[in-house]
Design a protein around this motif. Sequence first.
Motif, PDB file in Angstrom:
ATOM      1  N   LEU A 232       1.781 -10.381   7.169  1.00  0.00           N
ATOM      2  CA  LEU A 232       1.756 -10.432   5.701  1.00  0.00           C
ATOM      3  C   LEU A 232       0.497 -11.145   5.200  1.00  0.00           C
ATOM      4  O   LEU A 232      -0.014 -10.841   4.130  1.00  0.00           O
ATOM      5  CB  LEU A 232       2.995 -11.180   5.170  1.00  0.00           C
ATOM      6  CG  LEU A 232       4.343 -10.487   5.317  1.00  0.00           C
ATOM      7  CD1 LEU A 232       5.460 -11.372   4.783  1.00  0.00           C
ATOM      8  CD2 LEU A 232       4.356  -9.163   4.585  1.00  0.00           C
ATOM      9  N   VAL A 233       0.013 -12.092   6.003  1.00  0.00           N
ATOM     10  CA  VAL A 233      -1.177 -12.851   5.606  1.00  0.00           C
ATOM     11  C   VAL A 233      -2.441 -12.003   5.776  1.00  0.00           C
ATOM     12  O   VAL A 233      -3.331 -12.022   4.926  1.00  0.00           O
ATOM     13  CB  VAL A 233      -1.284 -14.160   6.436  1.00  0.00           C
ATOM     14  CG1 VAL A 233      -2.576 -14.903   6.123  1.00  0.00           C
ATOM     15  CG2 VAL A 233      -0.078 -15.052   6.170  1.00  0.00           C
ATOM     16  N   THR A 234      -2.481 -11.249   6.872  1.00  0.00           N
ATOM     17  CA  THR A 234      -3.721 -10.534   7.195  1.00  0.00           C
ATOM     18  C   THR A 234      -3.817  -9.141   6.573  1.00  0.00           C
ATOM     19  O   THR A 234      -4.899  -8.567   6.518  1.00  0.00           O
ATOM     20  CB  THR A 234      -3.889 -10.392   8.724  1.00  0.00           C
ATOM     21  OG1 THR A 234      -2.708  -9.761   9.236  1.00  0.00           O
ATOM     22  CG2 THR A 234      -4.082 -11.742   9.386  1.00  0.00           C
TER      23      THR A 234
ATOM     24  N   ALA B 265      -7.262 -14.917  -4.335  1.00  0.00           N
ATOM     25  CA  ALA B 265      -6.904 -13.527  -4.641  1.00  0.00           C
ATOM     26  C   ALA B 265      -5.847 -12.993  -3.680  1.00  0.00           C
ATOM     27  O   ALA B 265      -5.085 -12.095  -4.023  1.00  0.00           O
ATOM     28  CB  ALA B 265      -8.153 -12.651  -4.588  1.00  0.00           C
ATOM     29  N   ARG B 266      -5.792 -13.527  -2.480  1.00  0.00           N
ATOM     30  CA  ARG B 266      -4.787 -13.084  -1.495  1.00  0.00           C
ATOM     31  C   ARG B 266      -3.450 -13.797  -1.689  1.00  0.00           C
ATOM     32  O   ARG B 266      -2.416 -13.312  -1.234  1.00  0.00           O
ATOM     33  CB  ARG B 266      -5.284 -13.377  -0.069  1.00  0.00           C
ATOM     34  CG  ARG B 266      -6.239 -12.386   0.497  1.00  0.00           C
ATOM     35  CD  ARG B 266      -5.618 -11.021   0.825  1.00  0.00           C
ATOM     36  NE  ARG B 266      -4.557 -11.095   1.801  1.00  0.00           N
ATOM     37  CZ  ARG B 266      -3.361 -10.513   1.653  1.00  0.00           C
ATOM     38  NH1 ARG B 266      -3.089  -9.818   0.579  1.00  0.00           N
ATOM     39  NH2 ARG B 266      -2.433 -10.623   2.586  1.00  0.00           N
ATOM     40  N   LEU B 267      -3.489 -14.976  -2.332  1.00  0.00           N
ATOM     41  CA  LEU B 267      -2.288 -15.818  -2.376  1.00  0.00           C
ATOM     42  C   LEU B 267      -1.094 -15.106  -3.036  1.00  0.00           C
ATOM     43  O   LEU B 267       0.016 -15.115  -2.497  1.00  0.00           O
ATOM     44  CB  LEU B 267      -2.624 -17.118  -3.129  1.00  0.00           C
ATOM     45  CG  LEU B 267      -1.527 -18.175  -3.114  1.00  0.00           C
ATOM     46  CD1 LEU B 267      -1.295 -18.674  -1.694  1.00  0.00           C
ATOM     47  CD2 LEU B 267      -1.893 -19.347  -4.026  1.00  0.00           C
TER      48      LEU B 267
ATOM     49  N   VAL C  82       2.533 -14.273  -1.307  1.00  0.00           N
ATOM     50  CA  VAL C  82       3.782 -14.887  -1.791  1.00  0.00           C
ATOM     51  C   VAL C  82       4.785 -13.797  -2.172  1.00  0.00           C
ATOM     52  O   VAL C  82       5.965 -13.864  -1.827  1.00  0.00           O
ATOM     53  CB  VAL C  82       3.490 -15.828  -2.986  1.00  0.00           C
ATOM     54  CG1 VAL C  82       4.774 -16.281  -3.655  1.00  0.00           C
ATOM     55  CG2 VAL C  82       2.677 -17.029  -2.518  1.00  0.00           C
ATOM     56  N   GLN C  83       4.290 -12.760  -2.863  1.00  0.00           N
ATOM     57  CA  GLN C  83       5.184 -11.666  -3.285  1.00  0.00           C
ATOM     58  C   GLN C  83       5.796 -10.966  -2.071  1.00  0.00           C
ATOM     59  O   GLN C  83       7.012 -10.743  -2.018  1.00  0.00           O
ATOM     60  CB  GLN C  83       4.406 -10.646  -4.119  1.00  0.00           C
ATOM     61  CG  GLN C  83       4.297 -11.029  -5.580  1.00  0.00           C
ATOM     62  CD  GLN C  83       3.561  -9.962  -6.370  1.00  0.00           C
ATOM     63  OE1 GLN C  83       2.584  -9.401  -5.901  1.00  0.00           O
ATOM     64  NE2 GLN C  83       4.006  -9.704  -7.576  1.00  0.00           N
ATOM     65  N   ASP C  84       4.950 -10.594  -1.103  1.00  0.00           N
ATOM     66  CA  ASP C  84       5.441  -9.880   0.087  1.00  0.00           C
ATOM     67  C   ASP C  84       6.406 -10.747   0.879  1.00  0.00           C
ATOM     68  O   ASP C  84       7.432 -10.262   1.374  1.00  0.00           O
ATOM     69  CB  ASP C  84       4.256  -9.459   0.979  1.00  0.00           C
ATOM     70  CG  ASP C  84       3.493  -8.271   0.398  1.00  0.00           C
ATOM     71  OD1 ASP C  84       3.972  -7.717  -0.603  1.00  0.00           O
ATOM     72  OD2 ASP C  84       2.442  -7.912   0.944  1.00  0.00           O
ATOM     73  N   ALA C  85       6.078 -12.053   1.014  1.00  0.00           N
ATOM     74  CA  ALA C  85       6.947 -12.956   1.772  1.00  0.00           C
ATOM     75  C   ALA C  85       8.278 -13.122   1.055  1.00  0.00           C
ATOM     76  O   ALA C  85       9.339 -13.200   1.686  1.00  0.00           O
ATOM     77  CB  ALA C  85       6.263 -14.308   1.946  1.00  0.00           C
ATOM     78  N   PHE C  86       8.231 -13.144  -0.272  1.00  0.00           N
ATOM     79  CA  PHE C  86       9.461 -13.288  -1.063  1.00  0.00           C
ATOM     80  C   PHE C  86      10.359 -12.067  -0.851  1.00  0.00           C
ATOM     81  O   PHE C  86      11.570 -12.189  -0.648  1.00  0.00           O
ATOM     82  CB  PHE C  86       9.079 -13.454  -2.540  1.00  0.00           C
ATOM     83  CG  PHE C  86      10.247 -13.757  -3.434  1.00  0.00           C
ATOM     84  CD1 PHE C  86      10.885 -14.991  -3.389  1.00  0.00           C
ATOM     85  CD2 PHE C  86      10.710 -12.806  -4.335  1.00  0.00           C
ATOM     86  CE1 PHE C  86      11.960 -15.272  -4.213  1.00  0.00           C
ATOM     87  CE2 PHE C  86      11.793 -13.074  -5.159  1.00  0.00           C
ATOM     88  CZ  PHE C  86      12.416 -14.317  -5.111  1.00  0.00           C
ATOM     89  N   ILE C  87       9.740 -10.874  -0.869  1.00  0.00           N
ATOM     90  CA  ILE C  87      10.512  -9.633  -0.691  1.00  0.00           C
ATOM     91  C   ILE C  87      11.069  -9.561   0.733  1.00  0.00           C
ATOM     92  O   ILE C  87      12.227  -9.198   0.950  1.00  0.00           O
ATOM     93  CB  ILE C  87       9.633  -8.388  -0.979  1.00  0.00           C
ATOM     94  CG1 ILE C  87       9.247  -8.361  -2.453  1.00  0.00           C
ATOM     95  CG2 ILE C  87      10.349  -7.096  -0.611  1.00  0.00           C
ATOM     96  CD1 ILE C  87       8.139  -7.375  -2.797  1.00  0.00           C
TER      97      ILE C  87
ATOM     98  N   GLU D  55       6.050  -2.177   5.834  1.00  0.00           N
ATOM     99  CA  GLU D  55       5.992  -1.546   7.160  1.00  0.00           C
ATOM    100  C   GLU D  55       4.672  -1.843   7.862  1.00  0.00           C
ATOM    101  O   GLU D  55       4.579  -1.750   9.074  1.00  0.00           O
ATOM    102  CB  GLU D  55       6.268  -0.036   7.085  1.00  0.00           C
ATOM    103  CG  GLU D  55       5.178   0.791   6.462  1.00  0.00           C
ATOM    104  CD  GLU D  55       5.454   1.074   4.995  1.00  0.00           C
ATOM    105  OE1 GLU D  55       5.002   2.105   4.518  1.00  0.00           O
ATOM    106  OE2 GLU D  55       6.116   0.254   4.341  1.00  0.00           O
ATOM    107  N   CYS D  56       3.632  -2.185   7.079  1.00  0.00           N
ATOM    108  CA  CYS D  56       2.363  -2.596   7.704  1.00  0.00           C
ATOM    109  C   CYS D  56       2.340  -4.101   7.878  1.00  0.00           C
ATOM    110  O   CYS D  56       2.107  -4.626   8.964  1.00  0.00           O
ATOM    111  CB  CYS D  56       1.180  -2.237   6.818  1.00  0.00           C
ATOM    112  SG  CYS D  56       1.001  -0.518   6.521  1.00  0.00           S
ATOM    113  N   GLY D  57       2.585  -4.800   6.763  1.00  0.00           N
ATOM    114  CA  GLY D  57       2.427  -6.244   6.769  1.00  0.00           C
ATOM    115  C   GLY D  57       3.443  -6.953   7.629  1.00  0.00           C
ATOM    116  O   GLY D  57       3.186  -8.037   8.150  1.00  0.00           O
ATOM    117  N   GLY D  58       4.600  -6.355   7.770  1.00  0.00           N
ATOM    118  CA  GLY D  58       5.666  -7.026   8.514  1.00  0.00           C
ATOM    119  C   GLY D  58       5.460  -7.032  10.011  1.00  0.00           C
ATOM    120  O   GLY D  58       6.125  -7.766  10.722  1.00  0.00           O
ATOM    121  N   LYS D  59       4.544  -6.185  10.478  1.00  0.00           N
ATOM    122  CA  LYS D  59       4.365  -6.080  11.933  1.00  0.00           C
ATOM    123  C   LYS D  59       3.644  -7.285  12.501  1.00  0.00           C
ATOM    124  O   LYS D  59       2.806  -7.844  11.821  1.00  0.00           O
ATOM    125  CB  LYS D  59       3.589  -4.824  12.259  1.00  0.00           C
ATOM    126  CG  LYS D  59       4.474  -3.589  12.197  1.00  0.00           C
ATOM    127  CD  LYS D  59       3.657  -2.352  12.486  1.00  0.00           C
ATOM    128  CE  LYS D  59       4.477  -1.098  12.236  1.00  0.00           C
ATOM    129  NZ  LYS D  59       3.678   0.105  12.262  1.00  0.00           N
TER     130      LYS D  59
END
Lengths: 272, 64
Positions: free
Chosen positions: A87-89, A68-70, A74-79, B60-64
Motif C-alpha cells: 500500500l505504501v509503494t 502527496a502519497r500520505l 491512509v485511505q487504502d489502509a483504512f479500506i 488487488e495491486c497495493g495489497g500484495k
Amino acid sequence: MGGFLAFVLSRATGVSAFAILEAGYLFLSLIGLALVYAFVMRELAGNPDRSRYRLLFLLSLPLGLAGARLIPIVQDAFIAGRLTWGLVTHGGLVFYGGGLAVLGAMYLGCRLSKLPPWPLLDAVCLYAPLGHAFGRLGCFFGGCCFGAPTECLVGVRFPAASPAFLQHRSLGLLPQGAVASLPVHPSQLYETLGNLALFALLALLAKGQRPLPPARLTAYYLLGYAALRFTLEFWRGDAIRGIYWGLSLSQYVALAVVLATAVAALSLREKT
Amino acid sequence: MKRALIVATSLCLLLAGSLFAFARTAPGESYAAFADAASGATCCECASCGCLGAKCSCLECGGK
C-alpha cells in the motif's frame, strides 16, 4: 485520454503504450514543476539569499512527494483494515497533500535557517497555479481525476481500461461490449482553466501599483485554490478520491485550509 | 519575464484545447481498436487511480 493517444503513438513507433502513457503523464507534471522552479528563481533574482532559497526549494520536494502519497496510503489502509508495504509503494498522489507539505517544509526550513520565509513562499504561491495547470493536463492525459457523467456538450469519453471506464463498468453503467466510458465532465481541464484564472488574478495583485505585504500572496493563493477546489469537486466523478458524508476529502481539506489561513491571518494582524 | 509567462500560459491553453479536441473528435472505431488492445492488459497495467500514479492503487495491486 492519454492511453488512447499512447495507443496511436505506440502503433506508429512500436514503443509500449503504457510506457508512453507514463512518460506523457510525468512529462506534463514535470513541466509544471520546472516552470514553478524557473519563475520562482527569476522572482528571487535580486535576493541575496537566493541560493539558500533554491536549496530549500529543492529539499522540500521529496517531502512534498511524501505528503502527496500520505492521503492515498491512509485511505487504502483504512479500506483494507491494515497497512502493508504494498500500500505504501503502490498508488497515486494527491495534489493537496503534496502542496501543503511543500509549503510547510519550506516554511520550517526557512525558520530553521533563520531566513524570512515569505519571499520564497509568496513567489511559490504566485506561480503554483501556473504549474498546477500543466499538472492537470497530465491528469487529463492519464485519465485520473475524471468528472461526473454528463450529457452536456463538453462531455468526453475515456477509452477502455481508463479509470473512468473501469469505474463505470464496475458500477454496471456500461452496456456489454462498450469500448469507452460514459461521457464525463472534463474536470481536469476545468481545473486547468481555473488555475490559469487564479494565476492571472494573483499576478495582477502581485504586480499592482502598491506592493503587497509579506505573506499576503500566500494567503490569497491558499484561499483562492481552496475556493476553486471546493467548487470543482462537485463536478468530479472518481470515487477513489473518497466521499464522506456528502463531501470529498479534498473539500474537507479545502475547508480546513480556509479556516487555518483565516486564523493565521488574524494572528499575524494582531502581532503587527 | 512577461513574455515567458505569456508563452507558458498560451502553451497550456493550446495543450488543453488540443487534448479536448482529440477527445471529442476521435472516431468510434479507434475506441474499439484500443479496447481490443487493452482487453489483454490487466487493470493494474492500465489504470491510474490518482494524480501522477500511473499504476493502480487498487487493493488487488497495493495489497500484495
